[in-house]
Design a protein around this motif. Structure first.
Motif, PDB file in Angstrom:
ATOM      1  N   UNK A   1       0.804  -1.222   0.000  1.00 35.43           N
ATOM      2  CA  UNK A   1       0.000   0.000   0.000  1.00 35.43           C
ATOM      3  C   UNK A   1       0.841   1.279   0.000  1.00 35.43           C
ATOM      4  N   UNK A   2       2.076   1.190   0.480  1.00 30.36           N
ATOM      5  CA  UNK A   2       2.895   2.404   0.530  1.00 30.36           C
ATOM      6  C   UNK A   2       3.454   2.784  -0.841  1.00 30.36           C
ATOM      7  N   UNK A   3       3.312   1.912  -1.815  1.00 36.58           N
ATOM      8  CA  UNK A   3       3.841   2.182  -3.147  1.00 36.58           C
ATOM      9  C   UNK A   3       3.293   3.453  -3.757  1.00 36.58           C
ATOM     10  N   UNK A   4       2.018   3.722  -3.532  1.00 39.34           N
ATOM     11  CA  UNK A   4       1.391   4.931  -4.086  1.00 39.34           C
ATOM     12  C   UNK A   4       2.059   6.199  -3.563  1.00 39.34           C
ATOM     13  N   UNK A   5       2.396   6.189  -2.279  1.00 36.47           N
ATOM     14  CA  UNK A   5       3.072   7.336  -1.669  1.00 36.47           C
ATOM     15  C   UNK A   5       4.533   7.407  -2.111  1.00 36.47           C
ATOM     16  N   UNK A   6       5.117   6.250  -2.283  1.00 38.03           N
ATOM     17  CA  UNK A   6       6.542   6.167  -2.597  1.00 38.03           C
ATOM     18  C   UNK A   6       6.890   6.827  -3.923  1.00 38.03           C
ATOM     19  N   UNK A   7       6.017   6.696  -4.916  1.00 35.70           N
ATOM     20  CA  UNK A   7       6.336   7.190  -6.260  1.00 35.70           C
ATOM     21  C   UNK A   7       5.972   8.663  -6.471  1.00 35.70           C
ATOM     22  N   UNK A   8       5.466   9.328  -5.440  1.00 32.35           N
ATOM     23  CA  UNK A   8       5.096  10.736  -5.582  1.00 32.35           C
ATOM     24  C   UNK A   8       6.312  11.649  -5.674  1.00 32.35           C
ATOM     25  N   UNK A   9       7.398  11.275  -4.988  1.00 34.18           N
ATOM     26  CA  UNK A   9       8.592  12.114  -4.945  1.00 34.18           C
ATOM     27  C   UNK A   9       9.825  11.221  -5.029  1.00 34.18           C
ATOM     28  N   UNK A  10      10.957  11.814  -5.446  1.00 35.41           N
ATOM     29  CA  UNK A  10      12.221  11.092  -5.362  1.00 35.41           C
ATOM     30  C   UNK A  10      12.465  10.687  -3.915  1.00 35.41           C
ATOM     31  N   UNK A  11      13.026   9.519  -3.712  1.00 30.46           N
ATOM     32  CA  UNK A  11      13.101   8.958  -2.367  1.00 30.46           C
ATOM     33  C   UNK A  11      13.941   9.785  -1.403  1.00 30.46           C
ATOM     34  N   UNK A  12      14.950  10.467  -1.914  1.00 34.72           N
ATOM     35  CA  UNK A  12      15.825  11.233  -1.033  1.00 34.72           C
ATOM     36  C   UNK A  12      15.197  12.538  -0.549  1.00 34.72           C
ATOM     37  N   UNK A  13      13.977  12.842  -0.970  1.00 31.68           N
ATOM     38  CA  UNK A  13      13.340  14.110  -0.593  1.00 31.68           C
ATOM     39  C   UNK A  13      12.497  14.002   0.677  1.00 31.68           C
ATOM     40  N   UNK A  14      12.279  12.784   1.192  1.00 35.00           N
ATOM     41  CA  UNK A  14      11.502  12.614   2.428  1.00 35.00           C
ATOM     42  C   UNK A  14      12.236  11.657   3.366  1.00 35.00           C
ATOM     43  N   UNK A  15      11.958  11.761   4.660  1.00 34.85           N
ATOM     44  CA  UNK A  15      12.599  10.886   5.648  1.00 34.85           C
ATOM     45  C   UNK A  15      12.202   9.424   5.431  1.00 34.85           C
TER      46      UNK A  15
END
Length: 254
Positions: free
Chosen positions: A151-165
């Motif tokens: 389920x976290x995949x939808x949130x994961x692809x919103x931004x480059x990974x290094x931009x959030x904790x």
């Protein structure tokens, strides 16, 4: 005598300066009317990474053929603007464009390499690159990489990974697995729920791994290695259906 010597030195320096200015002026004058003879494209990091080829780069440089580069005066070409146009493609990490002495435009391109693929039931798939960027999938080529579901995949692809904790934690997990030859071969899929709890699914063995939050990576993978090296060979590779690594100092297998 000394005065004459100084005057001679001064005269020579003056003549040298005039000659240098003349050469620079001549070169600038010649180059201002020089046109681009050819475009030479070199793509680095392309081995098993065929998402972008020379035709794609040229299309980005020319706005799909709507802007001329070859045959155009260098005075009319803004190389920085062309670089930025090429870097609009997410698979391209960096572009460097410059003119050589023969009048050719040299284009050096470095590609991003996918490390994992996010698979979604209610949204498009995406790749995670080696620098944490989110990349679109392509019809041209498919990388055989670790899968990420949940389920976290939808949130994961919103931004480059290094931009959030949260993204950085998942990025560290992906890199840890990919940087270790054993884990890269062993782990086929990472499932992440809404609360950032991780399940690992192996390539060969039957059991899934309850990893918990993507934290304390060294400690958890050390315990998992103990499980693979010492417990499974004694009990049987398909004896257990799950193994839990969440609790410090314990390996729970059922």
């Amino acid at each position: 005598m000394l005065k004459k010597y100084k005057m001679k030195i001064g005269a020579k320096l003056l003549i040298a300066g005039v000659v240098l200015i003349s050469v620079i002026g001549f070169t600038d004058s010649r180059q201002s009317g020089e046109v681009c003879k050819d475009v030479v494209i070199r793509i680095a990091n392309q081995y098993e990474n065929y998402y972008v080829d020379e035709a794609d780069v040229l299309a980005l440089m020319t706005d799909n053929g709507n802007k001329a580069v070859k045959g155009t005066s260098f005075k009319e070409l803004n190389l920085r603007d062309i670089e930025q146009s090429v870097e609009m493609d997410k698979f391209i990490k960096e572009a460097e464009i410059y003119k050589d002495l023969k009048g050719n435009l040299l284009v050096k391109v470095e590609l991003r390499r996918p490390l994992a693929r996010v698979i979604q039931n209610q949204g498009p798939d995406a790749y995670i690159s080696e620098d944490g960027a989110v990349l679109p999938v392509s019809s041209k080529y498919t990388s055989r990489v670790t899968l990420i579901s949940g389920d976290y995949g939808r949130e994961l692809v919103k931004h480059d990974l290094t931009s959030t904790d949260e993204g950085k934690k998942i990025y560290d997990l992906i890199r840890y697995i990919n940087n270790d030859k054993f884990w890269k071969a062993q782990i086929a899929q990472i499932d992440i729920d809404k609360k950032l709890n991780v399940l690992l699914y192996p390539q060969v063995t039957k059991q899934y791994v309850e990893f918990g939050k993507p934290e304390d990576l060294e400690r958890k993978f050390r315990k998992l290695k103990i499980f693979y090296d010492h417990i499974l060979p004694q009990k049987g590779w398909n004896t257990y259906t799950r193994v839990n690594l969440e609790y410090e100092g314990q390996i729970i297998a059922e």
